[in-house]
Design an enzyme around this catalytic site. Sequence first.
Site, mmCIF file in Angstrom:
data_model
loop_
_atom_site.group_PDB
_atom_site.id
_atom_site.type_symbol
_atom_site.label_atom_id
_atom_site.label_comp_id
_atom_site.label_asym_id
_atom_site.label_seq_id
_atom_site.Cartn_x
_atom_site.Cartn_y
_atom_site.Cartn_z
ATOM 1 N N CYS A 260 0.993 -1.294 -0.101
ATOM 2 C CA CYS A 260 0.012 0.116 -0.039
ATOM 3 C C CYS A 260 0.874 1.414 -0.187
ATOM 4 C CB CYS A 260 -0.906 -0.048 1.378
ATOM 5 S SG CYS A 260 -2.196 1.397 1.231
ATOM 6 N N CYS A 261 1.977 1.259 0.861
ATOM 7 C CA CYS A 261 2.868 2.387 0.731
ATOM 8 C C CYS A 261 3.542 2.475 -0.379
ATOM 9 C CB CYS A 261 3.889 2.156 2.068
ATOM 10 S SG CYS A 261 3.106 2.518 3.836
ATOM 11 N N CYS B 191 -1.361 8.188 7.396
ATOM 12 C CA CYS B 191 -2.900 8.071 6.851
ATOM 13 C C CYS B 191 -3.662 7.746 7.946
ATOM 14 C CB CYS B 191 -2.584 6.997 5.872
ATOM 15 S SG CYS B 191 -1.668 7.413 4.350
ATOM 16 N N CYS C 177 -3.496 3.832 9.347
ATOM 17 C CA CYS C 177 -2.225 3.477 9.924
ATOM 18 C C CYS C 177 -1.561 4.161 11.194
ATOM 19 C CB CYS C 177 -1.103 3.148 8.806
ATOM 20 S SG CYS C 177 -1.647 2.159 7.636
ATOM 21 N N CYS D 68 7.263 3.942 6.186
ATOM 22 C CA CYS D 68 6.312 3.800 5.011
ATOM 23 C C CYS D 68 7.268 3.230 3.924
ATOM 24 C CB CYS D 68 5.770 5.280 4.911
ATOM 25 S SG CYS D 68 7.086 6.555 4.282
#
Length: 243
Positions: A126-127, A209, A212, A235
């Site tokens: 995702c990062c 985010c 997280c 990240c």
Amino acid sequence: MSIERITYDNFQNDPFINELDINDETKGAYEILKWAYQTYENDIVYSCSFGAESMVLIDLISQIKPDAQIVFLDTDLHFQETYDLIDRVKDKYPQLRIKMKKPELTLEEQGEKYNPALWKNDPNQCCYIRKIKPLEDVLSGAVAWISGLRRAQSPTRAHTNFINKDERFKSIKVCPLIYWTEEEVWSYIRDKDLPYNELHDQNYPSIGCIPCTSPVFDSNDSRAGRWSNSSKTECGLHVTDKP
């Protein structure tokens, strides 16, 4: 300072690490930024998270290059308070060129291709999609970039220098605040009456985010609250491992 233009290809070591007076008001940060903008001119970008350190850097940068280019990696997962802060920064520093850099995939497209909750099932991926790849795109046209890393933030950042060879982005990473403590960051913010993210007043020491980032009530770690239910601590912007 008359240090030559340092690039990824000619980097040997940090020429400033034992040269600057780290006991001055900015612990070398102003001098490093002044050198960086004089040396790289428009070939340097500040990748800004709009955290506490960011407010210090934005204020210093505005004194040196009022129309500096600043990039915010807009993952579409940030807190509303973060977007509100960006608006306040634009009002205070109207000459700054703040670019909101979004990923190629929308959240819906990412969910369809990978997983609707990718940040939970594979946070590294995702990062990579929402932060690392967008910054790769930004830095493809730059020689250097600025980061607000501090040595005291975490063990993974403890050996950061002013000038760093960045293997992740094949670039030069300039880190002016390496000697600053968290207390010094906040003293600067308050002394200068700078805007900052209101979530800091609600026990969020580090803000990323929404999925997280958590409030922290029992830790002195300035990175606590990020990926709190996993072993993940970065990240990926400041490490070389890829997902």
